[in-house]
Scaffold this motif. Structure first.
Motif, PDB file in Angstrom:
ATOM      1  N   GLU A   9      40.428 -24.486  -7.459  1.00  0.00           N
ATOM      2  CA  GLU A   9      41.746 -24.721  -8.031  1.00  0.00           C
ATOM      3  C   GLU A   9      42.801 -24.785  -6.933  1.00  0.00           C
ATOM      4  OE1 GLU A   9      41.996 -25.298 -11.148  1.00  0.00           O
ATOM      5  OE2 GLU A   9      40.121 -24.475 -11.902  1.00  0.00           O
ATOM      6  N   TYR A  10      43.922 -25.413  -7.251  1.00  0.00           N
ATOM      7  CA  TYR A  10      45.048 -25.455  -6.310  1.00  0.00           C
ATOM      8  C   TYR A  10      45.549 -24.046  -5.986  1.00  0.00           C
ATOM      9  CZ  TYR A  10      45.795 -30.507  -6.272  1.00  0.00           C
ATOM     10  OH  TYR A  10      45.651 -31.848  -6.076  1.00  0.00           O
ATOM     11  N   LYS A 135      41.679 -11.483 -13.268  1.00  0.00           N
ATOM     12  CA  LYS A 135      42.879 -12.229 -13.700  1.00  0.00           C
ATOM     13  C   LYS A 135      43.533 -11.511 -14.877  1.00  0.00           C
ATOM     14  CE  LYS A 135      42.434 -16.714 -13.404  1.00  0.00           C
ATOM     15  NZ  LYS A 135      41.699 -17.887 -13.794  1.00  0.00           N
ATOM     16  N   GLU A 136      42.703 -11.121 -15.833  1.00  0.00           N
ATOM     17  CA  GLU A 136      43.221 -10.420 -17.013  1.00  0.00           C
ATOM     18  C   GLU A 136      43.771  -9.054 -16.613  1.00  0.00           C
ATOM     19  OE1 GLU A 136      40.642 -12.403 -17.157  1.00  0.00           O
ATOM     20  OE2 GLU A 136      41.343 -13.792 -18.690  1.00  0.00           O
ATOM     21  N   GLU A 139      47.139  -9.538 -15.049  1.00  0.00           N
ATOM     22  CA  GLU A 139      48.086  -9.852 -16.122  1.00  0.00           C
ATOM     23  C   GLU A 139      48.515  -8.569 -16.840  1.00  0.00           C
ATOM     24  OE1 GLU A 139      46.441 -12.506 -18.996  1.00  0.00           O
ATOM     25  OE2 GLU A 139      48.399 -13.181 -19.665  1.00  0.00           O
ATOM     26  N   LYS A 148      56.883  -8.481 -17.385  1.00  0.00           N
ATOM     27  CA  LYS A 148      56.919  -9.918 -17.134  1.00  0.00           C
ATOM     28  C   LYS A 148      55.570 -10.570 -17.443  1.00  0.00           C
ATOM     29  CE  LYS A 148      60.472 -10.003 -13.587  1.00  0.00           C
ATOM     30  NZ  LYS A 148      60.830 -10.431 -12.233  1.00  0.00           N
ATOM     31  N   GLN A 149      55.621 -11.885 -17.524  1.00  0.00           N
ATOM     32  CA  GLN A 149      54.405 -12.662 -17.736  1.00  0.00           C
ATOM     33  C   GLN A 149      53.865 -13.105 -16.375  1.00  0.00           C
ATOM     34  OE1 GLN A 149      53.628 -13.874 -21.156  1.00  0.00           O
ATOM     35  NE2 GLN A 149      51.710 -14.742 -20.469  1.00  0.00           N
ATOM     36  N   TYR A 150      52.574 -12.918 -16.186  1.00  0.00           N
ATOM     37  CA  TYR A 150      51.949 -13.350 -14.929  1.00  0.00           C
ATOM     38  C   TYR A 150      51.358 -14.747 -15.110  1.00  0.00           C
ATOM     39  CZ  TYR A 150      47.702 -13.953 -12.107  1.00  0.00           C
ATOM     40  OH  TYR A 150      46.700 -14.476 -11.333  1.00  0.00           O
ATOM     41  N   PHE A 151      51.683 -15.642 -14.183  1.00  0.00           N
ATOM     42  CA  PHE A 151      51.105 -16.989 -14.204  1.00  0.00           C
ATOM     43  C   PHE A 151      50.333 -17.181 -12.905  1.00  0.00           C
ATOM     44  CE2 PHE A 151      55.335 -17.470 -16.283  1.00  0.00           C
ATOM     45  CZ  PHE A 151      54.870 -17.591 -17.578  1.00  0.00           C
ATOM     46  N   ASN A 152      49.033 -17.352 -12.999  1.00  0.00           N
ATOM     47  CA  ASN A 152      48.255 -17.451 -11.756  1.00  0.00           C
ATOM     48  C   ASN A 152      48.690 -18.620 -10.889  1.00  0.00           C
ATOM     49  OD1 ASN A 152      47.152 -19.305 -13.530  1.00  0.00           O
ATOM     50  ND2 ASN A 152      45.080 -19.089 -12.758  1.00  0.00           N
ATOM     51  N   SER A 153      49.038 -19.747 -11.531  1.00  0.00           N
ATOM     52  CA  SER A 153      49.379 -20.932 -10.740  1.00  0.00           C
ATOM     53  C   SER A 153      50.699 -20.763  -9.985  1.00  0.00           C
ATOM     54  CB  SER A 153      49.441 -22.172 -11.641  1.00  0.00           C
ATOM     55  OG  SER A 153      50.352 -21.945 -12.688  1.00  0.00           O
ATOM     56  N   ILE A 154      51.520 -19.834 -10.406  1.00  0.00           N
ATOM     57  CA  ILE A 154      52.809 -19.610  -9.741  1.00  0.00           C
ATOM     58  C   ILE A 154      52.741 -18.362  -8.857  1.00  0.00           C
ATOM     59  CG2 ILE A 154      55.286 -19.105 -10.106  1.00  0.00           C
ATOM     60  CD1 ILE A 154      54.444 -21.866 -11.153  1.00  0.00           C
ATOM     61  N   HIS A 155      52.224 -17.283  -9.432  1.00  0.00           N
ATOM     62  CA  HIS A 155      52.362 -15.989  -8.756  1.00  0.00           C
ATOM     63  C   HIS A 155      51.291 -15.696  -7.709  1.00  0.00           C
ATOM     64  CE1 HIS A 155      54.806 -15.015 -12.503  1.00  0.00           C
ATOM     65  NE2 HIS A 155      55.649 -14.996 -11.490  1.00  0.00           N
ATOM     66  N   ARG A 157      50.226 -17.330  -5.182  1.00  0.00           N
ATOM     67  CA  ARG A 157      50.702 -17.632  -3.830  1.00  0.00           C
ATOM     68  C   ARG A 157      51.746 -16.601  -3.384  1.00  0.00           C
ATOM     69  NH1 ARG A 157      54.955 -20.362  -1.930  1.00  0.00           N
ATOM     70  NH2 ARG A 157      55.600 -21.001  -4.015  1.00  0.00           N
ATOM     71  N   ILE A 158      52.617 -16.236  -4.311  1.00  0.00           N
ATOM     72  CA  ILE A 158      53.698 -15.299  -3.953  1.00  0.00           C
ATOM     73  C   ILE A 158      53.123 -13.911  -3.649  1.00  0.00           C
ATOM     74  CG2 ILE A 158      55.930 -14.355  -4.691  1.00  0.00           C
ATOM     75  CD1 ILE A 158      56.151 -16.680  -6.677  1.00  0.00           C
TER      76      ILE A 158
END
Lengths: 187, 421
Positions: A9-10, A135-136, A139, A148-155, A157-158
Motif C-alpha cells: 500500500e501507499y 491496525k484495530e 484505532e 479522534k478517528q485514526y486513518f491509516n492512510s493519513i496518520h 506517515r505522521i
C-alpha cells in the motif's frame, strides 16, 4: 540514491520513507521507483517481474515490504527471497512486519501522544508484534486516549515521522535488520 | 444499531428485491442500469418518510403515482425490529422521488413479545423527540385517532416507545452523497454574504454554496476540533490537497425596509459580512471555482464525511473525478468510518474493489421481468468458486482484477440479459 520498493500500500511506502529518513539524510535517497500492489496476492505474483523492471530502471537496491498477516513467516520469506535472490541487485531486504506494519507504529507511546494531542500517555503493548490486528489496536488506542478517528492512510506517515527508531528496533524484530541494511548501502 | 435486511417491491427497477446488508461496509457492484442507484434511492425513501407531515397530497395525480413497498429489518442490540411501508410515489423534476401517501407498520415481537403489527408513522416518532414535554403522549394521541387502534396496540407501543424513537432517530441520520455531487466547481460562488450573529447555512441541499457556507461556519465554531481534524486530513500533513483555507471577511451594512399594516415603515439596519473563501495551493490563492473537479469533490465529500453526524451513509461512486492515489486514501477513510457506522457504497471502479474486503461486496444484477437483484458476493458462490477466488487473492492478484477479467460473472450475465430485453 534510487532504491526500488515493492509494497502493498501507499501508506506502507509513507511509513518506510519516514523511517528511512531517520537513518540517513532524506536528501540522499528517493523512493520514486516503486510498485504498489494494493493486495498481497498481486505482490507475490508480480514480485519478480516488478523487481526486474526496477533493475532496468536503474535501482541497485531493493526493499520488498509485505505484511505477514496470516501467512507462515518462513514460507513467505522463502517465496519472496526466491523471487528476487538471483537478480542483479547490490543489496536487497525483505521486510515482513508481524502481523501488519501498524505494529511498528504501536511502539512509541510518546509519538502517539504528540500526533493525536492526547492529554495523557497512552498505554501501548510491550510486544506489538504479538498483536494480531495492530491496525484495530491502534484505532482503539487513538479513540480511547484522544477521542479522534485514526486513518491509516493519513496518520501512519505522521506517526512514523515522530517515532523513536531505537524503540522500534528493540520492540519489533521484523524491523531490526533494516537500519543496518540502510547504513550498509549508504556507507 | 444497523439495517440488516431490506426489501423493495415495485420501486423503479426493484420489482422484488431483497438483500441483507453488512453492519459496517457494503459495496455494491454491477453494470450500468443494473439498479445500484435505485437501491440507494429506495433506501432514501425511508428518510423521506420522516417528512411525511409535509407530503404534498394536493399535488398527487393518480395517473402518475406508483404504489411501492419497502420493508426493513433493523437490528437493535441483537433484537429485530421490522418496518413495513406501502407508499404512493411519483417522480418529480431532477428524478426526485416524491411520496404522496404511505401506510407504515411495525413488527416488534423481539421487543414486546407480541406478534401484532402496529401502525405508527415515522414522522410521529421523530416529532415526539423534538416536542419537549409531550414525549410519549403525543404518538399515543396519534394512535388513538385511528378507529382501528385498540388498547392492546397502545400497550404494545408503550413497551416499544424507546426502541422505536431510536430507530426514527437512526433513520434521520441517513446521508446520501450522489456521484455528481460537488463535481462542478465552476458553479461555485467566489463569495457569499452572511448576517452577523446568525449562524445559518446558505444554499440548498448539497450545493457548492451550501458547502462553502458550512465550511465557513465550521471554521468559526467555538469547538474547532472537528474542523482541525478535517484540515489535518486534507491539509499539508495529510492528503496535501490544500496548504491553507482562508476566509477573508469584509464587513458591510444595509437597511432592510418593511411596511406594516397601516402604512408604517419599519427600518432595520443589518450588519453583514461578505466572506471571500480562498484555497492556498503552493504559492497560489485560488477561488473555489478555480479548484480542479477532483480536489473540490474530495474536500467537499470529506468535509461532510468527517463533520456531519450521520448514522448511515449512502455513497454513490466515490471514484468519480478522483486520481487513484487519492481514491486509495478516501476508501481507507470510508473503511475507518464504517467501523463506527453503516456505510453503503456503489462503485464501477475495480480499484475501489481492490481496497475492500471481499466479504463486503454485493453484486447487483438485473434480469428481464425479474428486475434488480442484490446478492452477497461470496455467499452466492459455490464452495469451489469461493476456493478459487481465495486462491487468486492470496497468490495471483486483486479482487478488482478478478472482477475486470469477468471472473465474477456479473458483466456477461447482465450484458446478455440486457441484449435479450
Amino acid at each position: 540514491m534510487e532504491i526500488g520498493i515493492i509494497a502493498e500500500e501507499y501508506s506502507d511506502l509513507d511509513v518506510l520513507h519516514e523511517l528511512t529518513a531517520k537513518i540517513v539524510d532524506v536528501r540522499r535517497f528517493s523512493f520514486g521507483r516503486k510498485f504498489i500492489a494494493h493486495g498481497c496476492g498481486k505482490l507475490r505474483k508480480k514480485c519478480r517481474v516488478w523487481a526486474e523492471i526496477l533493475i532496468k530502471k536503474g535501482c541497485r537496491h531493493l526493499i520488498v515490504l509485505h505484511d505477514l498477516d496470516n501467512n507462515s513467516q518462513d514460507e513467505l520469506r522463502t517465496f519472496l527471497n526466491r523471487s528476487v535472490a538471483d537478480l542483479n541487485f547490490s543489496g536487497y531486504i525483505i521486510l515482513i512486519p508481524k502481523h501488519e506494519i501498524e505494529a511498528w507504529l504501536l511502539v512509541d507511546a510518546n509519538a502517539l501522544k504528540k500526533v493525536f494531542g492526547m492529554s495523557k500517555m497512552p498505554s501501548v503493548p510491550s510486544s506489538p508484534e504479538l498483536i494480531l490486528e495492530p491496525k484495530e489496536k491502534l484505532e482503539e488506542i487513538v479513540r480511547k486516549y484522544s477521542g479522534k478517528q485514526y486513518f491509516n492512510s493519513i496518520h501512519n506517515r505522521i506517526i512514523a515521522n515522530r517515532l523513536e527508531i531505537r524503540l522500534l528496533k528493540r520492540k519489533c524484530l521484523s524491523f531490526a535488520d533494516y537500519p543496518s541494511f540502510i547504513n550498509r548501502i549508504f556507507s | 444499531m444497523f439495517i440488516k435486511k431490506m426489501q423493495f417491491k415495485n420501486y423503479k427497477s426493484c420489482l422484488d428485491t431483497t438483500f441483507k446488508l453488512d453492519p459496517n461496509l457494503s459495496v455494491l457492484i454491477g453494470p450500468n442500469s443494473s439498479g445500484k442507484t435505485n437501491v440507494l434511492t429506495a433506501m432514501l425513501l425511508l428518510h423521506k418518510l420522516l417528512q411525511e407531515r409535509h407530503f404534498p397530497q394536493e399535488e398527487a395525480d393518480d395517473q402518475y403515482t406508483v404504489q411501492c413497498k419497502i420493508k426493513v429489518w433493523f437490528d437493535l442490540n441483537g433484537k429485530e425490529i421490522i418496518f413495513s411501508a406501502g407508499l404512493n410515489t411519483y417522480v418529480a423534476e431532477e428524478n426526485r422521488d416524491v411520496i404522496v401517501s404511505s401506510k407504515q407498520r411495525w413488527y416488534l415481537k423481539d421487543i414486546t413479545g407480541d406478534s401484532k403489527w402496529i401502525t405508527v408513522p415515522l414522522w410521529v416518532l421523530l416529532e415526539m423527540k423534538s416536542r419537549s414535554g409531550l414525549q410519549i403522549r403525543w404518538p399515543i394521541h396519534f394512535l388513538r385517532r385511528s378507529k382501528k387502534t385498540t388498547e392492546a396496540d397502545v400497550k404494545i407501543f408503550n413497551k416499544a416507545f424507546g426502541p422505536l424513537s431510536y430507530v426514527a432517530e437512526y433513520i434521520s441520520g441517513m446521508k446520501y452523497y450522489s456521484a455528481s455531487q460537488f463535481t462542478n466547481p465552476s458553479r461555485c460562488p467566489i463569495s457569499f454574504e452572511i448576517e452577523v450573529g446568525r449562524k445559518r447555512s446558505r444554499g440548498s441541499g448539497r450545493s457548492p454554496m451550501r458547502f462553502l457556507s458550512d465550511l465557513y461556519n465550521q471554521s468559526k465554531d467555538k469547538d474547532k476540533s472537528k474542523y482541525n481534524d478535517y484540515f489535518e486530513v486534507i491539509g499539508p500533513s495529510g492528503m496535501r490537497l490544500v496548504d491553507d483555507i482562508i476566509f477573508k471577511e469584509i464587513t458591510t451594512s444595509s437597511t432592510e425596509v418593511s411596511v406594516r399594516s397601516g402604512g408604517k415603515i419599519h427600518k432595520r439596519k443589518l450588519k453583514k459580512i461578505l466572506v471571500v473563501p480562498k484555497f492556498k495551493i503552493d504559492k497560489h490563492k485560488l477561488s473555489p471555482n478555480q479548484l480542479s473537479e477532483g480536489t473540490f469533490k474530495t474536500i467537499a465529500l470529506l468535509f461532510y464525511l468527517m463533520t456531519e453526524i450521520g448514522s448511515i451513509l449512502l455513497i454513490e461512486e466515490p471514484e468519480v473525478c478522483i486520481h487513484h492515489g487519492l481514491l486509495s486514501s478516501i476508501i481507507e477513510l470510508i473503511k475507518s468510518y464504517s467501523r463506527g457506522k453503516q456505510i453503503i457504497v456503489s462503485t464501477h471502479s475495480d480499484f475501489v474493489l481492490d481496497k475492500v474486503n471481499v466479504e463486503s461486496v454485493y453484486k447487483v444484477t438485473k434480469k428481464a421481468n425479474e428486475g434488480t437483484k442484490v446478492s452477497h458476493l461470496t455467499k452466492s458462490m459455490t464452495k469451489k468458486e469461493l476456493a478459487a477466488l481465495r486462491h487468486y487473492l492470496n497468490n495471483e492478484g486483486n479482487l478488482g482484477e478478478y472482477w475486470r477479467q469477468g471472473a465474477l460473472d456479473t458483466s456477461y450475465g447482465n450484458w446478455n440479459n440486457s441484449r435479450r430485453v
